[in-house]
Motif scaffolding. Sequence first.
Motif, PDB file in Angstrom:
ATOM      1  N   VAL A  76      85.725  47.703  31.608  1.00  0.00           N
ATOM      2  CA  VAL A  76      86.335  47.436  32.921  1.00  0.00           C
ATOM      3  C   VAL A  76      86.184  45.945  33.202  1.00  0.00           C
ATOM      4  CG1 VAL A  76      86.148  47.840  35.409  1.00  0.00           C
ATOM      5  CG2 VAL A  76      85.906  49.749  33.813  1.00  0.00           C
ATOM      6  N   LEU A  77      87.263  45.351  33.670  1.00  0.00           N
ATOM      7  CA  LEU A  77      87.284  43.913  33.905  1.00  0.00           C
ATOM      8  C   LEU A  77      87.744  43.637  35.335  1.00  0.00           C
ATOM      9  CD1 LEU A  77      87.279  41.006  32.607  1.00  0.00           C
ATOM     10  CD2 LEU A  77      89.679  41.398  32.073  1.00  0.00           C
ATOM     11  N   ASN A  78      86.941  42.901  36.078  1.00  0.00           N
ATOM     12  CA  ASN A  78      87.355  42.412  37.402  1.00  0.00           C
ATOM     13  C   ASN A  78      87.470  40.901  37.329  1.00  0.00           C
ATOM     14  OD1 ASN A  78      87.141  45.021  38.572  1.00  0.00           O
ATOM     15  ND2 ASN A  78      84.933  44.745  38.788  1.00  0.00           N
ATOM     16  N   SER A  95      78.614  52.323  31.885  1.00  0.00           N
ATOM     17  CA  SER A  95      77.716  51.562  32.743  1.00  0.00           C
ATOM     18  C   SER A  95      78.306  51.507  34.155  1.00  0.00           C
ATOM     19  CB  SER A  95      77.550  50.151  32.178  1.00  0.00           C
ATOM     20  OG  SER A  95      76.734  49.394  33.034  1.00  0.00           O
ATOM     21  N   LYS A  96      77.440  51.594  35.175  1.00  0.00           N
ATOM     22  CA  LYS A  96      77.961  51.607  36.546  1.00  0.00           C
ATOM     23  C   LYS A  96      78.009  50.213  37.155  1.00  0.00           C
ATOM     24  CE  LYS A  96      77.746  56.277  38.031  1.00  0.00           C
ATOM     25  NZ  LYS A  96      77.179  56.951  36.821  1.00  0.00           N
ATOM     26  N   THR A  97      77.072  49.365  36.693  1.00  0.00           N
ATOM     27  CA  THR A  97      77.046  48.013  37.251  1.00  0.00           C
ATOM     28  C   THR A  97      77.509  46.999  36.207  1.00  0.00           C
ATOM     29  OG1 THR A  97      74.758  47.872  36.581  1.00  0.00           O
ATOM     30  CG2 THR A  97      75.169  48.488  38.871  1.00  0.00           C
ATOM     31  N   ALA A  98      77.822  45.800  36.657  1.00  0.00           N
ATOM     32  CA  ALA A  98      78.328  44.764  35.757  1.00  0.00           C
ATOM     33  C   ALA A  98      77.294  44.424  34.684  1.00  0.00           C
ATOM     34  CB  ALA A  98      78.675  43.519  36.561  1.00  0.00           C
ATOM     35  N   ALA A 111      82.142  27.162  30.227  1.00  0.00           N
ATOM     36  CA  ALA A 111      81.889  28.540  30.626  1.00  0.00           C
ATOM     37  C   ALA A 111      80.404  28.795  30.787  1.00  0.00           C
ATOM     38  CB  ALA A 111      82.475  29.486  29.589  1.00  0.00           C
ATOM     39  N   LYS A 112      80.086  29.587  31.813  1.00  0.00           N
ATOM     40  CA  LYS A 112      78.703  30.003  32.024  1.00  0.00           C
ATOM     41  C   LYS A 112      78.716  31.515  32.129  1.00  0.00           C
ATOM     42  CE  LYS A 112      76.463  26.097  34.167  1.00  0.00           C
ATOM     43  NZ  LYS A 112      77.492  25.086  33.838  1.00  0.00           N
ATOM     44  N   PHE A 113      77.672  32.111  31.572  1.00  0.00           N
ATOM     45  CA  PHE A 113      77.681  33.558  31.517  1.00  0.00           C
ATOM     46  C   PHE A 113      76.280  34.095  31.712  1.00  0.00           C
ATOM     47  CE2 PHE A 113      77.765  37.545  28.958  1.00  0.00           C
ATOM     48  CZ  PHE A 113      78.617  38.237  29.799  1.00  0.00           C
ATOM     49  N   CYS A 114      76.150  35.119  32.560  1.00  0.00           N
ATOM     50  CA  CYS A 114      74.848  35.763  32.670  1.00  0.00           C
ATOM     51  C   CYS A 114      74.956  37.193  32.195  1.00  0.00           C
ATOM     52  CB  CYS A 114      74.296  35.667  34.090  1.00  0.00           C
ATOM     53  SG  CYS A 114      75.009  36.835  35.230  1.00  0.00           S
ATOM     54  N   LEU A 115      73.947  37.617  31.485  1.00  0.00           N
ATOM     55  CA  LEU A 115      73.940  38.931  30.849  1.00  0.00           C
ATOM     56  C   LEU A 115      72.952  39.863  31.533  1.00  0.00           C
ATOM     57  CD1 LEU A 115      73.631  38.007  27.083  1.00  0.00           C
ATOM     58  CD2 LEU A 115      75.413  39.462  28.013  1.00  0.00           C
ATOM     59  N   SER A 116      73.252  41.165  31.509  1.00  0.00           N
ATOM     60  CA  SER A 116      72.239  42.136  31.918  1.00  0.00           C
ATOM     61  C   SER A 116      72.478  43.419  31.138  1.00  0.00           C
ATOM     62  CB  SER A 116      72.324  42.387  33.429  1.00  0.00           C
ATOM     63  OG  SER A 116      73.613  42.856  33.761  1.00  0.00           O
ATOM     64  N   GLY A 117      71.646  44.408  31.354  1.00  0.00           N
ATOM     65  CA  GLY A 117      71.780  45.677  30.636  1.00  0.00           C
ATOM     66  C   GLY A 117      70.855  45.754  29.439  1.00  0.00           C
ATOM     67  N   THR A 118      71.007  46.819  28.657  1.00  0.00           N
ATOM     68  CA  THR A 118      70.160  47.008  27.476  1.00  0.00           C
ATOM     69  C   THR A 118      70.517  45.952  26.438  1.00  0.00           C
ATOM     70  OG1 THR A 118      71.754  48.433  26.374  1.00  0.00           O
ATOM     71  CG2 THR A 118      70.184  49.514  27.831  1.00  0.00           C
TER      72      THR A 118
END
Lengths: 299, 88
Positions: A76-78, A95-98, A111-118
């Motif tokens: 899913v892309l916003n 996954s429910k959250t970004a 570009a700057k990018f922040c990661l989360s999740g497993t």
Amino acid sequence: MTIKTQKYKVAEHLFRIGLDADSVLWGRMTESYGPFEAAEDETACIFDLTICDGVEIGDAGLVYSNKETVEPGFIVLNVYKDDRNHYFEFIQPGSKTANGRLSISLDLSTAKFCLSGTEFQQWQTFNTVVNFCFMLATNHYKTVLAHSSCVTYKGKAWMFLGKSGTGKSTHSRMWLSALEDTVLMNDDHPVIRVHDNGEAIAYGSPWSGKTKCYKNMQAPVGGIIRIVRAPYNKARRLSVIESYASLMTSFSGITWEKELADGRDRTIQSIIAAVPCWRMECLPDEDAARVCSEAVTNA
Amino acid sequence: MKIVEGFRLREIMGQATVIGEGVNQVDFNKLITLNATAAYLWKEVEGKDFNQANLADLLVKKYGIDEELAQKDAAAVLDKWIEIGLVK
């Protein structure tokens, strides 16, 4: 956190990734990005991607979301935009959250990018983001990422297109087993770049889907072939408009930004001018590879 | 009525073609080729409010055909565009 940087070169486009020196992603990158490493003294990166903590979207306006239309299993892309940046929010299947937020300057270079999740989600999202930045930053340079399985045979690249599950990879396998000296270049996202002399060249990339095929190789594109399932084997050359339609549906791109749509349009038309496009109605058998190769190599 | 936002007229190897490129047309996934007359009408009304009478006027202006034929041709083009979803 200490940021370590590394340059990479894909389709002769240089870019730089900056990431925590201790990140587990460096280890994961060895196999797929390793072959594309470039020397630190090479200059003229087309984009610079830094993985950092926290990318805030703030009050940037929502431009696009595929939330309602996305097929199960896809990301899913916003998309948001303000007067400085484009912002992209990625949500992995299940996954429910970004799982990541990307900001990229309007000139597409920073570009700057922040990661989360497993860890696994982070790795997947990271790959998506590098691929995505590459797609955006190369838009001006007659370069596209093709959703394709690509082989080389007789000195040229043969690229197979088709919706997921129609048998692109299977058709590549048939060429590999039926035709001598065939090599798999990339099984999911090879790059096509049209150079100033009008020649279209296919390049391997670090993005090859489920197949671990990350070859840093290149070959002039001999043909682009849409694979369609049928109870027989038959190749047909596409008209100009059919070619455009075929390529359009299999090339990554953001088209709601007019400038990016214009860039993609120029690239597609340059490719059509240089390369014959085909429709191959076929069975998943070796005879399909023989019928197809005979048609396309004699064009 | 108006051309739905996100549809763009492009020239593909000399052939006038409408492509769905906007946010709401990303999944349109079709190409619509236009003949020279339809392409002319498209360019004239792009971004504007228009109706069948406007199209007919444009045809009379450009091709010097009589009003009745122009109305008939304009209706045919407009019906097709509505049917495909290019105008609303």
